[in-house]
Write a protein that holds these residues in place. Structure first.
Motif, PDB file in Angstrom:
ATOM      1  N   MET A 130     -22.700 -17.987 -11.502  1.00 33.28           N
ATOM      2  CA  MET A 130     -21.553 -17.825 -10.628  1.00 33.28           C
ATOM      3  C   MET A 130     -20.655 -19.041 -10.771  1.00 33.28           C
ATOM      4  O   MET A 130     -21.120 -20.165 -10.821  1.00 33.28           O
ATOM      5  N   ASN A 131     -19.356 -18.835 -10.805  1.00 30.04           N
ATOM      6  CA  ASN A 131     -18.419 -19.914 -11.054  1.00 30.04           C
ATOM      7  C   ASN A 131     -17.756 -20.455  -9.794  1.00 30.04           C
ATOM      8  O   ASN A 131     -16.796 -21.203  -9.874  1.00 30.04           O
ATOM      9  N   GLY A 132     -18.243 -20.070  -8.593  1.00 27.28           N
ATOM     10  CA  GLY A 132     -17.621 -20.552  -7.366  1.00 27.28           C
ATOM     11  C   GLY A 132     -16.386 -19.777  -6.996  1.00 27.28           C
ATOM     12  O   GLY A 132     -15.677 -20.144  -6.075  1.00 27.28           O
ATOM     13  N   GLU A 133     -16.080 -18.739  -7.733  1.00 28.30           N
ATOM     14  CA  GLU A 133     -14.919 -17.915  -7.453  1.00 28.30           C
ATOM     15  C   GLU A 133     -15.397 -16.523  -7.053  1.00 28.30           C
ATOM     16  O   GLU A 133     -16.486 -16.108  -7.403  1.00 28.30           O
ATOM     17  N   CYS A 134     -14.572 -15.821  -6.335  1.00 26.92           N
ATOM     18  CA  CYS A 134     -14.915 -14.437  -6.011  1.00 26.92           C
ATOM     19  C   CYS A 134     -13.644 -13.649  -5.793  1.00 26.92           C
ATOM     20  O   CYS A 134     -12.547 -14.193  -5.810  1.00 26.92           O
ATOM     21  N   GLY A 135     -13.824 -12.364  -5.584  1.00 27.74           N
ATOM     22  CA  GLY A 135     -12.681 -11.485  -5.400  1.00 27.74           C
ATOM     23  C   GLY A 135     -11.902 -11.805  -4.137  1.00 27.74           C
ATOM     24  O   GLY A 135     -12.398 -12.398  -3.191  1.00 27.74           O
ATOM     25  N   LEU A 136     -10.681 -11.377  -4.153  1.00 29.73           N
ATOM     26  CA  LEU A 136      -9.743 -11.571  -3.066  1.00 29.73           C
ATOM     27  C   LEU A 136      -9.867 -10.426  -2.067  1.00 29.73           C
ATOM     28  O   LEU A 136     -10.110  -9.285  -2.461  1.00 29.73           O
ATOM     29  N   THR A 137      -9.696 -10.714  -0.793  1.00 38.17           N
ATOM     30  CA  THR A 137      -9.600  -9.684   0.244  1.00 38.17           C
ATOM     31  C   THR A 137      -8.190  -9.723   0.802  1.00 38.17           C
ATOM     32  O   THR A 137      -7.762 -10.739   1.357  1.00 38.17           O
ATOM     33  N   LEU A 138      -7.474  -8.631   0.626  1.00 40.38           N
ATOM     34  CA  LEU A 138      -6.129  -8.464   1.189  1.00 40.38           C
ATOM     35  C   LEU A 138      -6.202  -7.416   2.278  1.00 40.38           C
ATOM     36  O   LEU A 138      -6.774  -6.343   2.066  1.00 40.38           O
ATOM     37  N   VAL A 139      -5.608  -7.698   3.433  1.00 43.74           N
ATOM     38  CA  VAL A 139      -5.515  -6.726   4.515  1.00 43.74           C
ATOM     39  C   VAL A 139      -4.039  -6.406   4.705  1.00 43.74           C
ATOM     40  O   VAL A 139      -3.259  -7.267   5.121  1.00 43.74           O
ATOM     41  N   VAL A 140      -3.651  -5.168   4.377  1.00 44.17           N
ATOM     42  CA  VAL A 140      -2.273  -4.719   4.557  1.00 44.17           C
ATOM     43  C   VAL A 140      -2.175  -4.213   5.990  1.00 44.17           C
ATOM     44  O   VAL A 140      -2.855  -3.256   6.371  1.00 44.17           O
ATOM     45  N   MET A 141      -1.353  -4.876   6.793  1.00 39.49           N
ATOM     46  CA  MET A 141      -1.327  -4.635   8.232  1.00 39.49           C
ATOM     47  C   MET A 141       0.062  -4.287   8.739  1.00 39.49           C
ATOM     48  O   MET A 141       1.058  -4.523   8.072  1.00 39.49           O
ATOM     49  N   GLY A 142       0.092  -3.748   9.943  1.00 43.13           N
ATOM     50  CA  GLY A 142       1.337  -3.404  10.618  1.00 43.13           C
ATOM     51  C   GLY A 142       1.123  -2.174  11.479  1.00 43.13           C
ATOM     52  O   GLY A 142       0.046  -1.590  11.505  1.00 43.13           O
ATOM     53  N   VAL A 143       2.165  -1.783  12.183  1.00 47.16           N
ATOM     54  CA  VAL A 143       2.066  -0.623  13.067  1.00 47.16           C
ATOM     55  C   VAL A 143       1.974   0.660  12.243  1.00 47.16           C
ATOM     56  O   VAL A 143       2.202   0.661  11.029  1.00 47.16           O
ATOM     57  N   CYS A 144       1.646   1.743  12.919  1.00 46.15           N
ATOM     58  CA  CYS A 144       1.578   3.052  12.264  1.00 46.15           C
ATOM     59  C   CYS A 144       2.926   3.361  11.605  1.00 46.15           C
ATOM     60  O   CYS A 144       3.981   3.021  12.129  1.00 46.15           O
ATOM     61  N   GLY A 145       2.871   3.967  10.435  1.00 51.00           N
ATOM     62  CA  GLY A 145       4.085   4.424   9.773  1.00 51.00           C
ATOM     63  C   GLY A 145       4.796   3.423   8.888  1.00 51.00           C
ATOM     64  O   GLY A 145       5.832   3.754   8.296  1.00 51.00           O
ATOM     65  N   VAL A 146       4.295   2.193   8.747  1.00 55.96           N
ATOM     66  CA  VAL A 146       4.988   1.215   7.893  1.00 55.96           C
ATOM     67  C   VAL A 146       4.615   1.347   6.420  1.00 55.96           C
ATOM     68  O   VAL A 146       5.214   0.698   5.576  1.00 55.96           O
ATOM     69  N   GLY A 147       3.615   2.176   6.120  1.00 57.98           N
ATOM     70  CA  GLY A 147       3.234   2.369   4.722  1.00 57.98           C
ATOM     71  C   GLY A 147       2.003   1.604   4.296  1.00 57.98           C
ATOM     72  O   GLY A 147       1.809   1.352   3.101  1.00 57.98           O
ATOM     73  N   LYS A 148       1.153   1.239   5.256  1.00 57.07           N
ATOM     74  CA  LYS A 148      -0.043   0.453   4.930  1.00 57.07           C
ATOM     75  C   LYS A 148      -0.906   1.133   3.874  1.00 57.07           C
ATOM     76  O   LYS A 148      -1.326   0.503   2.913  1.00 57.07           O
ATOM     77  N   THR A 149      -1.179   2.413   4.072  1.00 60.63           N
ATOM     78  CA  THR A 149      -2.073   3.134   3.167  1.00 60.63           C
ATOM     79  C   THR A 149      -1.510   3.201   1.760  1.00 60.63           C
ATOM     80  O   THR A 149      -2.204   2.873   0.789  1.00 60.63           O
TER      81      THR A 149
ATOM     82  N   ASN B  80       6.622  -4.767   8.080  1.00 62.09           N
ATOM     83  CA  ASN B  80       7.381  -4.523   9.292  1.00 62.09           C
ATOM     84  C   ASN B  80       8.712  -3.881   8.915  1.00 62.09           C
ATOM     85  O   ASN B  80       9.237  -4.128   7.825  1.00 62.09           O
ATOM     86  N   ALA B  81       9.226  -3.056   9.801  1.00 61.87           N
ATOM     87  CA  ALA B  81      10.509  -2.382   9.576  1.00 61.87           C
ATOM     88  C   ALA B  81      11.114  -2.034  10.931  1.00 61.87           C
ATOM     89  O   ALA B  81      10.396  -2.019  11.947  1.00 61.87           O
ATOM     90  N   PRO B  82      12.400  -1.725  10.957  1.00 57.39           N
ATOM     91  CA  PRO B  82      13.001  -1.304  12.225  1.00 57.39           C
ATOM     92  C   PRO B  82      12.336  -0.029  12.761  1.00 57.39           C
ATOM     93  O   PRO B  82      11.874   0.817  11.989  1.00 57.39           O
ATOM     94  N   ARG B  83      12.316   0.097  14.071  1.00 62.22           N
ATOM     95  CA  ARG B  83      11.656   1.221  14.711  1.00 62.22           C
ATOM     96  C   ARG B  83      12.157   2.561  14.182  1.00 62.22           C
ATOM     97  O   ARG B  83      11.376   3.477  13.949  1.00 62.22           O
ATOM     98  N   ASP B  84      13.470   2.702  13.990  1.00 62.46           N
ATOM     99  CA  ASP B  84      14.008   3.995  13.548  1.00 62.46           C
ATOM    100  C   ASP B  84      13.515   4.366  12.148  1.00 62.46           C
ATOM    101  O   ASP B  84      13.264   5.542  11.862  1.00 62.46           O
ATOM    102  N   VAL B  85      13.333   3.396  11.287  1.00 64.67           N
ATOM    103  CA  VAL B  85      12.808   3.653   9.940  1.00 64.67           C
ATOM    104  C   VAL B  85      11.363   4.140  10.042  1.00 64.67           C
ATOM    105  O   VAL B  85      10.967   5.108   9.394  1.00 64.67           O
ATOM    106  N   ILE B  86      10.582   3.455  10.869  1.00 59.02           N
ATOM    107  CA  ILE B  86       9.178   3.832  11.033  1.00 59.02           C
ATOM    108  C   ILE B  86       9.068   5.224  11.648  1.00 59.02           C
ATOM    109  O   ILE B  86       8.276   6.059  11.196  1.00 59.02           O
ATOM    110  N   ALA B  87       9.867   5.489  12.678  1.00 62.07           N
ATOM    111  CA  ALA B  87       9.828   6.800  13.347  1.00 62.07           C
ATOM    112  C   ALA B  87      10.182   7.917  12.383  1.00 62.07           C
ATOM    113  O   ALA B  87       9.557   8.987  12.389  1.00 62.07           O
ATOM    114  N   GLU B  88      11.162   7.681  11.530  1.00 55.50           N
ATOM    115  CA  GLU B  88      11.548   8.690  10.537  1.00 55.50           C
ATOM    116  C   GLU B  88      10.388   8.974   9.584  1.00 55.50           C
ATOM    117  O   GLU B  88      10.109  10.135   9.257  1.00 55.50           O
TER     118      GLU B  88
END
Length: 189
Positions: A1-20, A111-119
């Motif tokens: 093992m070289n002391g390195e490992c994989g990265l963990t990224l958490v894509v976060m935000g309210v519903c509808g911002v495109g996390k998935t 993050n995005a404006p509410r109207d964009v997320i609602a749409e």
């Protein structure tokens, strides 16, 4: 093992911002593993959201610990694998729960404006989260602070642009792993 490992990224935000969609695209570009946090909700949480009932902290705690446990186990199985998680992680306390098992996690805040997320929410089909919960999520949202390791991006941008920006900010072209967990924390009982 070289002391390195994989990265963990958490894509976060309210519903509808495109996390998935962003998390899946990042995992694909990084040849990593994609984890969908919604799959860890117990049936009671899904049913509550379907009925338009916002989740409280007590409902989210076990869900967040389950996500962290899964990601930790994936890293234990393949220490070099990069993992990208789609998870709302709305409050700092929620991100703290994730970081308790994943101290090197980096958050991508969309993050995005509410109207964009609602749409966007109105246009999507086959999702349990109703538009009526958007305002409660926006009220609960505590954007990451400068003390938290994160990348903030405008979710109004195209998915391709968001992915490119995240990878550029991570210096992905020169990525050779991230700092490993020196000690896997014991599961809470």
């Amino acid at each position: 093992m070289n002391g390195e490992c994989g990265l963990t990224l958490v894509v976060m935000g309210v519903c509808g911002v495109g996390k998935t969609s962003v998390a899946r695209a990042l995992a694909d570009r990084m040849s990593g593993l994609y984890v969908e946090a919604d799959e860890f909700h117990p049936p009671e949480n899904i049913e509550a959201m379907r009925r338009g009932v916002p989740l409280n902290d007590a409902m989210r705690g076990p869900w967040l610990r389950g996500i962290a446990r899964e990601v930790r186990q994936q890293h234990e199985a393949d220490i070099d694998k990069d993992i990208v998680v789609a998870c709302s992680a709305l409050k700092q306390s929620y991100r703290d729960i994730l970081r308790s098992d994943l101290p090197n996690a980096k958050f991508v805040f969309l993050n995005a404006p509410r109207d964009v997320i609602a749409e966007r929410m109105t246009a999507r089909t086959n999702h349990f989260m109703p538009l009526t919960l958007l305002d409660s999520q926006l009220a609960d949202l505590e954007p990451p602070t400068t003390a938290e390791d994160h990348i903030a991006l405008d979710a109004s941008l195209s998915q391709g642009r968001i992915v490119d920006d995240v990878l550029a900010k991570l210096n992905w072209a020169t990525h050779d792993g991230g700092p490993c967990l020196t000690e896997i924390q014991q599961e809470e009982t």
